[in-house]
Design a protein around this motif. Structure first.
Motif, PDB file in Angstrom:
ATOM      1  N   ASP A  42       0.636  -1.201   0.356  1.00 58.74           N
ATOM      2  CA  ASP A  42       0.048   0.130   0.301  1.00 58.74           C
ATOM      3  C   ASP A  42       0.708   1.276   0.182  1.00 58.74           C
ATOM      4  O   ASP A  42       0.198   2.188   0.595  1.00 58.74           O
ATOM      5  CB  ASP A  42      -1.051   0.217   1.200  1.00 58.74           C
ATOM      6  N   TRP A  43       2.428   0.974  -0.850  1.00 58.93           N
ATOM      7  CA  TRP A  43       3.091   2.701  -0.711  1.00 58.93           C
ATOM      8  C   TRP A  43       3.640   2.790   0.247  1.00 58.93           C
ATOM      9  O   TRP A  43       3.404   4.462   0.818  1.00 58.93           O
ATOM     10  CB  TRP A  43       1.859   3.557  -1.865  1.00 58.93           C
ATOM     11  N   ALA A  44       3.568   2.101   1.635  1.00 57.47           N
ATOM     12  CA  ALA A  44       3.878   2.412   2.770  1.00 57.47           C
ATOM     13  C   ALA A  44       4.841   3.377   2.898  1.00 57.47           C
ATOM     14  O   ALA A  44       4.997   4.187   4.141  1.00 57.47           O
ATOM     15  CB  ALA A  44       4.537   1.389   3.496  1.00 57.47           C
ATOM     16  N   SER A  45       5.892   3.166   1.904  1.00 64.16           N
ATOM     17  CA  SER A  45       6.996   3.660   2.884  1.00 64.16           C
ATOM     18  C   SER A  45       7.382   5.014   2.243  1.00 64.16           C
ATOM     19  O   SER A  45       8.418   6.073   2.780  1.00 64.16           O
ATOM     20  CB  SER A  45       9.132   3.427   1.984  1.00 64.16           C
ATOM     21  N   PHE A  46       6.272   5.372   1.245  1.00 62.66           N
ATOM     22  CA  PHE A  46       5.897   6.876   0.124  1.00 62.66           C
ATOM     23  C   PHE A  46       5.125   7.712   0.928  1.00 62.66           C
ATOM     24  O   PHE A  46       5.603   9.108   1.214  1.00 62.66           O
ATOM     25  CB  PHE A  46       5.485   6.601  -1.456  1.00 62.66           C
ATOM     26  N   TRP A  47       4.907   7.360   1.690  1.00 61.81           N
ATOM     27  CA  TRP A  47       2.918   8.198   2.810  1.00 61.81           C
ATOM     28  C   TRP A  47       4.129   8.099   4.070  1.00 61.81           C
ATOM     29  O   TRP A  47       4.174   9.030   4.036  1.00 61.81           O
ATOM     30  CB  TRP A  47       2.158   6.511   2.686  1.00 61.81           C
ATOM     31  N   PHE A  48       4.694   7.054   4.532  1.00 59.21           N
ATOM     32  CA  PHE A  48       6.197   7.718   5.443  1.00 59.21           C
ATOM     33  C   PHE A  48       6.598   8.756   5.754  1.00 59.21           C
ATOM     34  O   PHE A  48       6.615   9.880   6.322  1.00 59.21           O
ATOM     35  CB  PHE A  48       7.200   6.528   5.580  1.00 59.21           C
ATOM     36  N   GLN A  49       6.955   9.043   3.895  1.00 59.49           N
ATOM     37  CA  GLN A  49       7.715  10.098   4.003  1.00 59.49           C
ATOM     38  C   GLN A  49       6.943  11.686   4.092  1.00 59.49           C
ATOM     39  O   GLN A  49       7.505  11.642   3.835  1.00 59.49           O
ATOM     40  CB  GLN A  49       9.108   9.583   2.658  1.00 59.49           C
ATOM     41  N   LEU A  50       5.781  10.871   3.118  1.00 54.43           N
ATOM     42  CA  LEU A  50       5.414  11.838   2.606  1.00 54.43           C
ATOM     43  C   LEU A  50       4.723  12.513   4.334  1.00 54.43           C
ATOM     44  O   LEU A  50       4.249  13.963   4.251  1.00 54.43           O
ATOM     45  CB  LEU A  50       3.893  11.747   1.651  1.00 54.43           C
ATOM     46  N   VAL A  51       4.008  12.103   4.859  1.00 48.49           N
ATOM     47  CA  VAL A  51       3.681  12.336   5.433  1.00 48.49           C
ATOM     48  C   VAL A  51       4.798  13.385   6.947  1.00 48.49           C
ATOM     49  O   VAL A  51       4.892  14.642   7.832  1.00 48.49           O
ATOM     50  CB  VAL A  51       3.104  10.885   7.031  1.00 48.49           C
ATOM     51  N   ARG A  52       6.009  13.035   6.679  1.00 45.89           N
ATOM     52  CA  ARG A  52       7.144  13.212   7.528  1.00 45.89           C
ATOM     53  C   ARG A  52       7.286  14.948   6.825  1.00 45.89           C
ATOM     54  O   ARG A  52       7.570  15.479   7.735  1.00 45.89           O
ATOM     55  CB  ARG A  52       8.251  12.574   7.678  1.00 45.89           C
ATOM     56  N   ALA A  53       7.403  15.194   5.142  1.00 44.10           N
ATOM     57  CA  ALA A  53       7.578  15.977   4.821  1.00 44.10           C
ATOM     58  C   ALA A  53       6.486  17.138   4.615  1.00 44.10           C
ATOM     59  O   ALA A  53       6.792  18.274   4.481  1.00 44.10           O
ATOM     60  CB  ALA A  53       8.229  15.760   3.625  1.00 44.10           C
ATOM     61  N   THR A  54       5.221  17.469   5.356  1.00 39.37           N
ATOM     62  CA  THR A  54       4.530  17.696   4.875  1.00 39.37           C
ATOM     63  C   THR A  54       3.398  17.512   6.323  1.00 39.37           C
ATOM     64  O   THR A  54       2.517  18.458   5.966  1.00 39.37           O
ATOM     65  CB  THR A  54       3.557  17.157   3.481  1.00 39.37           C
ATOM     66  N   ALA A  55       3.497  17.376   7.342  1.00 37.90           N
ATOM     67  CA  ALA A  55       3.350  17.271   8.917  1.00 37.90           C
ATOM     68  C   ALA A  55       3.229  18.711   8.997  1.00 37.90           C
ATOM     69  O   ALA A  55       4.240  19.758   8.626  1.00 37.90           O
ATOM     70  CB  ALA A  55       3.374  16.541   9.558  1.00 37.90           C
ATOM     71  N   PRO A  56       1.839  19.358   9.279  1.00 42.04           N
ATOM     72  CA  PRO A  56       1.616  21.263   9.430  1.00 42.04           C
ATOM     73  C   PRO A  56       2.853  21.130  11.057  1.00 42.04           C
ATOM     74  O   PRO A  56       2.545  20.374  11.908  1.00 42.04           O
ATOM     75  CB  PRO A  56      -0.203  21.150  10.094  1.00 42.04           C
ATOM     76  N   ARG A  57       3.352  22.230  10.938  1.00 43.70           N
ATOM     77  CA  ARG A  57       4.009  21.772  12.432  1.00 43.70           C
ATOM     78  C   ARG A  57       4.696  23.935  12.326  1.00 43.70           C
ATOM     79  O   ARG A  57       4.023  24.307  11.171  1.00 43.70           O
ATOM     80  CB  ARG A  57       5.532  21.703  12.392  1.00 43.70           C
ATOM     81  N   ASP A  58       4.890  24.099  13.520  1.00 47.74           N
ATOM     82  CA  ASP A  58       5.295  25.290  13.560  1.00 47.74           C
ATOM     83  C   ASP A  58       6.436  26.681  13.497  1.00 47.74           C
ATOM     84  O   ASP A  58       7.545  25.669  13.548  1.00 47.74           O
ATOM     85  CB  ASP A  58       5.209  25.584  14.843  1.00 47.74           C
ATOM     86  N   PHE A  59       6.349  27.248  13.430  1.00 47.94           N
ATOM     87  CA  PHE A  59       7.116  28.481  12.505  1.00 47.94           C
ATOM     88  C   PHE A  59       7.983  28.408  13.645  1.00 47.94           C
ATOM     89  O   PHE A  59       7.951  28.955  14.410  1.00 47.94           O
ATOM     90  CB  PHE A  59       7.191  29.713  12.357  1.00 47.94           C
ATOM     91  N   SER A  60       9.933  28.006  13.663  1.00 47.50           N
ATOM     92  CA  SER A  60      10.691  27.783  14.602  1.00 47.50           C
ATOM     93  C   SER A  60      12.109  28.459  13.910  1.00 47.50           C
ATOM     94  O   SER A  60      12.620  27.763  12.920  1.00 47.50           O
ATOM     95  CB  SER A  60      10.372  26.775  15.139  1.00 47.50           C
TER      96      SER A  60
END
Length: 509
Positions: A208-226
């Motif tokens: 189910d495209w697990a590693s691509f999904w893993f990297q996509l979530v890590r790169a695009t997850a919303p985070r605060d400016f720091s």
């Protein structure tokens, strides 16, 4: 003199690789080398194959795990020498090119620390070298070699995809673009790269495209400016590349980009874009995301080639003599001070008894797991437990490393990390008591909420390095429960923690 320096630095890397205990990620990748997988959740498979090569030669030892990184450093220097020689035909520039990596902590010492990035570096350089030969000879068959090495680089680390803008600019900006766009060679090279990368595509299609999904979530997850993560990224590059070498490299890349895009010179376009695009992307992402310490490793050796080539180009283009002298002087200073710093850091970790950074020490912060393993072995003997449970991949990896298969070690959560892994020894797990080893205060987490396990506290053990307590681990006896090693994707024991909506739980990594 250069040969003596390189030989001495190689010996330093071998001693470093042999003497220092594995870090947690290194042990984690070692566990991959014991599996026959086309891909893994976190990364493509090349690093597992690299480690398998080293451990085949030297066994499951520190040097065996890290040996391929030492080979990768030598191969990278040879490729750098060939790139610079073909562009400049200048021996001094070639010598500078092979000494610059020795002056950067990233490579002069840390190429002995195994990571997916050390596998990507020689393949990325080989791709660049093939394109340089293409520019030199005009022979379209070099597109095929570039495709092969580009595919191998992608089979090592997904971030290498950030070299594609450089390849596209190399193809499209120079005056030859019409010739190559209507030639079959670039397109055949792309197909070769895709074919080489196909194991990752096959594995992901099956999962189910697990590693691509893993990297996509890590790169695009919303985070605060720091500003803190921005400062971490800039400080990390200054420390790992060099306080002098980093600005020397960036200034050379800026001049190389100006030269390349102004005159449409293919090699200058290729080298500058291959570094500046990922550097600026990481700079942008660092406003909200902590950039991993190894993520930019694949790009800086390409920048070192630009430094050596730029020094030769400046007098040819009629730049002022003061600027030429200054550029050469700063490059020499970068080599001298950088190599001295690498040697001092090597001596600090291998020979010194002190801990100047406390718990913040990047090496000491992951040392001392043998103390945890020794206490775990005592509790196994006293409680009759036959297997070990953990709930984070770092503890899992280090306990597997120290027990070397004598006792089954299972991470009971984040089972997506272990898709397709072989049976760890269920005959010793099912129906038998286990030993839970967990870093405090994570033992109060919700991982046990939906299980039938009964937990009996057994005490704790501290992990120390040079007199400093790095972490405390709780030990508990488990009864009445057998872990499900293949839970459904909807299970809280299946998902990686960010996918489960808990990004802070792995932030320390």
């Amino acid at each position: 003199m250069a040969a003596v320096v390189i030989a001495a630095m190689t010996m330093i890397r071998i001693v470093y690789a042999s003497a220092l205990d594995l870090r947690t990620d290194e042990a984690y990748y070692w566990t991959w080398s014991k599996e026959l997988q086309l891909c893994f959740l976190d990364h493509p498979p090349m690093i597992a194959w690299f480690i398998r090569l080293g451990t085949t030669l030297f066994g499951d030892t520190n040097l065996g795990v890290r040996f391929a990184g030492i080979l990768a450093m030598g191969a990278s220097q040879l490729l750098l020498a060939d790139i610079v020689r073909r562009v400049t035909h200048n021996v001094r520039a070639v010598i500078l090119a092979v000494l610059l990596p020795e002056a950067a902590l990233y490579y002069g010492l840390l190429m002995a620390k195994v990571a997916p990035d050390i596998a990507a570096i020689p393949f990325a350089l080989a791709m660049i070298c093939a394109l340089v030969r293409l520019a030199e000879s005009g022979d379209g068959r070099w597109w095929l070699a570039a495709g092969l090495f580009g595919g191998l680089a992608l089979l090592s680390k997904f971030t290498v995809v950030m070299l594609l803008p450089a390849v596209a600019a190399f193809l499209l900006v120079p005056a030859w673009r019409r010739r190559w766009l209507f030639s079959p060679y670039p397109w055949c090279g792309a197909l070769i790269a895709l074919a080489v990368f196909s194991p990752v595509l096959i594995w992901n299609a099956q999962h189910d495209w697990a590693s691509f999904w893993f990297q996509l979530v890590r790169a695009t997850a919303p985070r605060d400016f720091s500003f803190r993560t921005l400062g971490d990224y800039i400080g990390l590059q200054l420390g790992q590349v060099g306080f002098i070498l980093l600005p020397v490299t960036l200034s050379a890349l800026t001049l190389t980009a100006w030269r390349g895009y102004r005159t449409r010179e293919p090699v200058a376009i290729l080298l500058s874009t291959a570094v500046l695009v990922p550097f600026l992307y990481f700079l942008w992402k660092s406003l909200t995301l902590r950039i991993g310490d190894t993520w930019p490793m694949f790009m800086w050796p390409i920048g070192f080639a630009a430094v050596a080539i730029n020094i030769v180009r400046l007098p040819q283009e009629g730049w002022p003599k003061w600027m030429i002298r200054s550029t050469i002087g700063w490059a020499r200073a970068a080599v001298g001070t950088g190599i001295a710093m690498v040697v001092l850091i090597f001596l600090y970790y291998v020979a010194a008894p002190w801990n100047f950074l406390g718990r913040a020490d990047p090496i000491g912060g992951e040392a001392g797991y043998q103390q945890v393993a020794a206490r775990a072995e005592e509790e196994l003997a006293s409680t009759g437990a036959t297997w070990i449970a953990t709930s984070d991949y770092r503890t899992y990896a280090m306990l597997r490393w120290f027990f070397r298969g004598r006792v089954p070690v299972v991470q009971i959560n984040e089972r997506a990390r272990f898709l397709g892994f072989r049976d760890p020894g269920m005959s010793l797990i099912a129906g038998h008591p286990g030993l839970y080893v967990v870093r405090e205060p994570d033992n109060s987490g919700r991982v046990w909420t939906d299980t039938t396990a009964r937990r009996e506290p057994l005490g704790s053990v501290q992990r120390t390095w040079r007199g400093t307590v790095m972490d405390t681990y709780a030990l508990e006896k488990l009864t009445g429960w057998t872990p499900d090693l293949s839970p459904p994707p909807t299970s809280p024991l299946y998902q990686w923690r960010w996918l489960a909506g808990d990004p802070d739980s792995t932030a320390r990594g």
